[in-house]
Design a protein around this motif. Structure first.
Motif, short mmCIF file in Angstrom:
data_model
loop_
_atom_site.label_atom_id
_atom_site.label_comp_id
_atom_site.label_asym_id
_atom_site.label_seq_id
_atom_site.Cartn_x
_atom_site.Cartn_y
_atom_site.Cartn_z
N LEU A 111 0.86 -1.18 0.00
CA LEU A 111 0.00 0.00 0.00
C LEU A 111 0.90 1.23 0.00
CD1 LEU A 111 -2.88 1.25 0.37
CD2 LEU A 111 -2.36 1.28 2.82
N VAL A 112 0.61 2.19 -0.88
CA VAL A 112 1.41 3.40 -0.98
C VAL A 112 0.52 4.62 -0.78
CG1 VAL A 112 2.96 4.78 -2.42
CG2 VAL A 112 2.99 2.28 -2.60
N LEU A 113 0.92 5.49 0.14
CA LEU A 113 0.30 6.80 0.34
C LEU A 113 1.23 7.81 -0.28
CD1 LEU A 113 -0.70 6.43 4.10
CD2 LEU A 113 -1.98 5.71 2.08
N ALA A 114 0.74 8.61 -1.21
CA ALA A 114 1.58 9.53 -1.99
C ALA A 114 1.15 10.97 -1.78
CB ALA A 114 1.51 9.17 -3.47
N SER A 115 2.14 11.86 -1.83
CA SER A 115 1.91 13.28 -1.56
C SER A 115 1.31 14.04 -2.73
CB SER A 115 3.23 13.96 -1.15
OG SER A 115 4.16 13.95 -2.23
N GLU A 116 1.32 13.46 -3.92
CA GLU A 116 0.84 14.17 -5.11
C GLU A 116 0.01 13.25 -6.00
OE1 GLU A 116 1.31 17.38 -5.44
OE2 GLU A 116 2.66 17.50 -3.72
N HIS A 117 -0.78 13.86 -6.86
CA HIS A 117 -1.46 13.10 -7.89
C HIS A 117 -0.42 12.57 -8.88
CE1 HIS A 117 -4.79 15.98 -6.71
NE2 HIS A 117 -5.21 14.79 -6.33
N PHE A 118 -0.80 11.57 -9.67
CA PHE A 118 0.13 11.00 -10.64
C PHE A 118 0.62 12.09 -11.60
CE2 PHE A 118 1.09 9.22 -14.79
CZ PHE A 118 2.06 8.28 -14.44
N ASP A 119 1.94 12.11 -11.82
CA ASP A 119 2.56 13.05 -12.75
C ASP A 119 3.76 12.35 -13.39
OD1 ASP A 119 3.80 15.11 -14.13
OD2 ASP A 119 4.24 16.31 -12.35
N GLU A 120 3.60 11.94 -14.64
CA GLU A 120 4.66 11.21 -15.34
C GLU A 120 5.97 12.00 -15.36
OE1 GLU A 120 6.73 8.28 -17.02
OE2 GLU A 120 4.66 8.05 -16.36
N ASP A 121 5.90 13.32 -15.41
CA ASP A 121 7.11 14.15 -15.45
C ASP A 121 7.94 14.07 -14.16
OD1 ASP A 121 6.57 14.95 -18.04
OD2 ASP A 121 5.54 16.79 -17.39
N ASP A 122 7.33 13.59 -13.07
CA ASP A 122 8.05 13.46 -11.81
C ASP A 122 8.92 12.20 -11.77
OD1 ASP A 122 8.52 14.42 -9.04
OD2 ASP A 122 7.55 12.52 -8.51
N TYR A 123 8.68 11.27 -12.68
CA TYR A 123 9.40 9.99 -12.68
C TYR A 123 10.70 10.09 -13.45
CZ TYR A 123 5.31 7.37 -11.02
OH TYR A 123 4.26 6.88 -10.29
N ILE A 124 11.72 9.40 -12.95
CA ILE A 124 12.94 9.11 -13.69
C ILE A 124 12.96 7.59 -13.82
CG2 ILE A 124 15.45 9.29 -13.79
CD1 ILE A 124 15.17 11.67 -11.80
N ARG A 125 12.77 7.08 -15.03
CA ARG A 125 12.52 5.66 -15.22
C ARG A 125 13.74 4.85 -15.67
NH1 ARG A 125 7.31 4.29 -14.32
NH2 ARG A 125 5.74 5.91 -14.55
N GLU A 126 14.83 5.50 -15.99
CA GLU A 126 16.05 4.80 -16.39
C GLU A 126 17.15 5.13 -15.38
OE1 GLU A 126 16.25 2.64 -18.87
OE2 GLU A 126 14.17 3.03 -19.45
N HIS A 127 17.86 4.09 -14.92
CA HIS A 127 18.89 4.32 -13.90
C HIS A 127 20.01 5.22 -14.42
CE1 HIS A 127 22.05 3.45 -10.91
NE2 HIS A 127 21.00 3.46 -10.09
N ALA A 128 20.38 5.09 -15.69
CA ALA A 128 21.43 5.96 -16.25
C ALA A 128 20.98 7.42 -16.22
CB ALA A 128 21.77 5.53 -17.68
N ALA A 129 19.71 7.67 -16.52
CA ALA A 129 19.18 9.03 -16.46
C ALA A 129 19.16 9.53 -15.02
CB ALA A 129 17.78 9.09 -17.08
#
Length: 140
Positions: A111-129
C-alpha cells in the motif's frame, strides 16, 4: 542532496486485543505530507521486481499490508535494502532516491500513500538518467 538515510522505517501505531490488531497512520502526525493519491500493488510474481524508478518531488509511505518484500534504495552514491515484513511497519520514501522492490512473498500487498497526484514528469525511469540527474545536482 537526497541521501538514503532520508528514507526511514517507521513503526505504525497499532492496537492489539483478543479480536485482532489494527494499525493506522495519520497525515500530519505520523508523516508530514497530505495524501493526494493511494495505490496498492499485489499478485506480483516472487521473481519479479517493481518500481525501478526515482521521483523528483514525490513523498511516499510504503506499507506491506500483507506478506513481505525488500526495498532496494540508491541515492546515486550509497545503497541499502530495507525489508518490509509486517503490516505495522512502514517506510517513508524521500524524493531523489532510486527504488526497486524485490523478493515478493506469495501474498504480498504494498500500500502506498503519496503526496501528489500522478505526474509522469516526476518519474525518472532509467537508472542511467537518474545517475545523470544526480551528477547535475538533482535539478527540479
Amino acid at each position: 542532496m537526497a541521501h538514503i538515510s532520508d528514507c526511514r522505517s517507521v513503526e505504525l501505531r497499532t492496537v492489539y486485543d483478543h479480536r485482532g490488531s489494527i494499525s493506522f497512520v495519520e497525515s500530519g502526525r505520523d508523516f508530514e505530507f497530505p495524501v493526494k493519491r493511494v495505490y496498492w500493488t499485489y499478485d506480483v510474481p516472487s521473481r519479479a521486481s517493481r518500481a525501478g524508478h526515482a521521483h523528483r518531488k514525490l513523498l511516499q509511505l510504503y506499507i506491506a499490508i500483507s506478506g513481505s518484500f525488500d526495498v532496494h534504495l540508491d541515492d546515486g552514491v550509497n545503497q541499502s535494502v530495507i525489508a518490509l515484513r509486517h503490516p505495522n511497519e512502514g517506510l517513508l520514501m524521500s524524493p531523489g532516491i532510486w527504488r526497486e522492490l524485490r523478493n515478493f512473498s506469495s501474498n504480498a500487498c504494498l500500500l502506498v500513500l503519496a503526496s501528489e497526484h500522478f505526474d509522469e514528469d516526476d518519474y525518472i525511469r532509467e537508472h542511467a538518467a537518474f545517475m545523470q540527474w544526480v551528477q547535475e545536482g538533482r535539478p527540479t
